[in-house]
Design an enzyme around this catalytic site. Structure first.
Site, mmCIF file in Angstrom:
data_model
loop_
_atom_site.group_PDB
_atom_site.id
_atom_site.type_symbol
_atom_site.label_atom_id
_atom_site.label_comp_id
_atom_site.label_asym_id
_atom_site.label_seq_id
_atom_site.Cartn_x
_atom_site.Cartn_y
_atom_site.Cartn_z
ATOM 1 N N ASP A 325 0.825 -1.217 0.000
ATOM 2 C CA ASP A 325 0.000 0.000 0.000
ATOM 3 C C ASP A 325 0.856 1.263 0.000
ATOM 4 O O ASP A 325 2.001 1.257 0.471
ATOM 5 C CB ASP A 325 -0.928 0.016 1.225
ATOM 6 C CG ASP A 325 -0.151 -0.078 2.533
ATOM 7 O OD1 ASP A 325 0.830 -0.836 2.585
ATOM 8 O OD2 ASP A 325 -0.520 0.618 3.507
ATOM 9 N N GLU A 326 0.272 2.300 -0.531
ATOM 10 C CA GLU A 326 0.795 3.670 -0.430
ATOM 11 C C GLU A 326 2.298 3.793 -0.699
ATOM 12 O O GLU A 326 3.004 4.490 0.032
ATOM 13 C CB GLU A 326 0.494 4.227 0.973
ATOM 14 C CG GLU A 326 -0.978 4.273 1.273
ATOM 15 C CD GLU A 326 -1.284 4.727 2.698
ATOM 16 O OE1 GLU A 326 -2.199 5.523 2.880
ATOM 17 O OE2 GLU A 326 -0.598 4.260 3.641
HETATM 18 C C1 NGO Z 1 -4.275 3.239 5.523
HETATM 19 C C2 NGO Z 1 -2.773 3.082 5.496
HETATM 20 C C3 NGO Z 1 -2.187 2.770 6.867
HETATM 21 C C4 NGO Z 1 -2.788 3.672 7.929
HETATM 22 C C5 NGO Z 1 -4.296 3.542 7.910
HETATM 23 C C6 NGO Z 1 -4.941 4.431 8.928
HETATM 24 C C7 NGO Z 1 -3.743 1.286 4.571
HETATM 25 C C8 NGO Z 1 -3.948 -0.006 3.900
HETATM 26 N N1 NGO Z 1 -2.619 1.967 4.584
HETATM 27 O O1 NGO Z 1 -4.696 1.879 5.280
HETATM 28 O O2 NGO Z 1 -0.795 2.895 6.837
HETATM 29 O O3 NGO Z 1 -2.311 3.285 9.192
HETATM 30 O O4 NGO Z 1 -4.821 3.844 6.647
HETATM 31 O O5 NGO Z 1 -6.338 4.346 8.951
#
Ligand code: NGO
Length: 512
Positions: A325-326
């Site tokens: 993710d991200e």
């Molecule tokens: C997102 C992020 C996380 C954060 C979270 C907080 C995902 C999959 N990546 O979810 O790093 O902690 O939000 O709600």
């Protein structure tokens, strides 16, 4: 005239009887089961638990003895009696009996018949027996009234889950949680027939699992957490202990190493994982999306191989979560190349790949699953590439979202999630074109940027967790907020009995 005269004393008797036993529903269909079973039939009598009650278990089936001991302990502590267990070669005439047999309801299904002398729980596997036992425990009060015998309403329960994967996630990277805390969470999941705990073991703020071939990961990367606390990590022995404890409760641990983003703790531990060869500083804030492994270095690949190899060896369950993710500072092509390589490594060590929905941007290996959290396009793309979907929509299923604007913990980037909002959704209606057949199950993640200890964890998890358990277990046709909230209200006593710090939502008519 005649009938009225007869009717009045009967009504009075019923009234007096029900006034004497306010806790105990004589009608099994009125018990506050969560998750709601597929079918509950009322037969109107009662089974009395006494000091001569024995919990029998079919001999020669692994696991049943432990389930019998667990039931005997629980019924013992509720009734104040000592309840014994015993192996049985054939069905006894009285008592409680656990056995594995093909009920036609799949391995996790069970059939429970509560008669006035004998209770039989037949599970499709030991897990099915365990779920039957959990249902039986929900048919009895938290504590028997002083001086009163513990009775169980008679009837039949036939039951099986809607989805195979029913779980929660705990982020032990942002704030570290002890082995004992994790075991308590496992107990919570087991009470509600959930079968998976996903552990988010690494992130920018911390690396929480010992990797023997890369010892600095925990030595440096495990040394802090959000806010600058001392962090911590699990030794491989401690991790194996968690896995074993979970197995005893029919819960699979899914380990996650988040990559190529969310890796600052690793990048601070080993300079060579960075493209510029310089170790980063440890990070204790709560920003996301700023870190990346250097995807085209061979040492990175070796690093991933070692980590997956060591962690896969500690993982009896089928899944390895690769995060994904991200990764906002990883170039798209580098991201795709990296995710494809990592998937091959996971397969090489005998595990199935799961990752956050972004991984659908890469080619996906056979049997891969994408975890839908935010992006609908990624998720449909994943399905088009043959993946199954784990449903964790942030706006409904994130346990770190605040209940409302007054909640002092948690985040709200995906909105507020009151208890009704957490409950009133159907996994098969979340993403257009993603139907029940594509869905592996449901998982409620607890991210811990703002959650520092077990009390705070409990406050965010309860009372939403039972609702997620019901979404995963119970068919939508049997789910409805108006009746669910009454059942949930009754569970307030169970939470109190376990000293759970729960949020007393004003939407739930708590009964105490
Ligand atoms: C997102 C992020 C996380 C954060 C979270 C907080 C995902 C999959 N990546 O979810 O790093 O902690 O939000 O709600």
């Amino acid at each position: 005239m005649h009938t009225i005269v007869k009717f009045i004393p009967l009504a009075l008797t019923l009234l007096i009887l029900s006034a004497c036993t306010p806790e105990q529903p004589a009608d099994l269909t009125q018990a506050s089961f969560i998750p709601q079973p597929v079918n509950v039939i009322y037969t109107g009598d009662a089974f009395k638990v006494s000091s001569s009650t024995v919990v029998y278990y079919q001999s020669g089936v692994e696991g049943l003895q432990n389930i019998a001991s667990f039931m005997a302990e629980q019924l013992g502590s509720i009734s104040g009696l000592t309840i014994n267990t015993q192996a049985a070669e054939s069905e006894p005439a009285r008592g409680i009996c656990l056995e594995v047999s093909n009920t036609g309801a799949g391995p996790e299904g069970y059939e429970m018949v509560i008669g006035n002398k004998l209770i039989t729980i037949k599970g499709g596997s030991p897990a099915g027996c365990f779920y039957g036992a959990q249902t039986l425990l929900q048919a009895v009060p938290v504590k028997a009234d002083a001086g009163e015998a513990l009775t169980i309403a008679t009837g039949t329960v036939s039951d099986y889950p809607e989805y195979a994967y029913r779980g929660a996630m705990l982020d032990v990277a942002r704030h570290f949680f002890s082995v004992e805390d994790v075991k308590r969470v496992i107990d919570f999941l087991a009470m509600y027939k959930m079968n998976t705990l996903h552990l988010h073991l690494s992130d920018d703020q911390g690396w929480r699992i010992e990797i023997k071939s890369w010892p600095m990961l925990t030595e440096i990367g495990g040394s802090t957490e959000v806010g600058g606390g001392e962090g911590g990590f699990y030794t491989q022995e401690q991790y194996a202990d968690i896995v074993k404890y979970a197995q005893g409760k029919y819960i699979t641990i899914v380990p996650e190493i988040d990559m190529p983003g969310h890796t600052n703790a690793a990048l601070a531990s080993y300079a060579e994982l960075n493209c510029d060869g310089k170790a980063t500083e440890l990070y204790t804030g709560i920003e996301v999306g700023f870190s990346t492994l250097c995807t085209d270095k061979e040492i990175t690949c070796q690093f991933v191989d070692d980590v997956v190899r060591e962690l896969a060896a500690l993982t009896p369950g089928p899944w390895f979560h690769i995060g994904g993710d991200e990764s906002h500072v990883t170039a798209h092509d580098d991201y795709v190349y990296f995710i494809e390589r990592v998937q091959d490594i996971v397969l090489k060590y005998g595990k199935k790949v799961i990752g956050w929905d972004e991984i659908a941007n890469a080619s996906l290996v056979n049997g891969a699953a994408v975890q839908f959290w935010a992006n609908v396009e990624n998720t449909t793309m994943g399905v088009a590439k043959g993946a199954r979907v784990l449903m964790s929509p942030a706006a409904r299923a994130y346990l770190d979202m605040q209940y409302d604007s007054t909640t002092h913990l948690g985040l709200n980037w995906a909105g507020y999630i009151e208890v009704d909002h957490a409950y009133t959704w159907d996994p098969a209606n979340m993403v257009e074109g993603v139907t029940k057949e594509n869905i592996l199950g449901v998982e409620a993640p607890l991210w811990t940027e703002t959650i520092t200890n077990i009390d705070e964890l409990e406050y965010m998890v309860f009372p939403r967790l039972p609702g997620y358990a019901e979404i995963g277990w119970t068919t939508p046709a049997l789910r409805d907020w108006e009746t669910y909230k009454l059942r949930l209200a009754d569970h307030g006593k169970r939470f109190e009995n376990l000293e759970i710090d729960f949020y007393r939502s004003p939407l739930v008519p708590w009964t105490d």
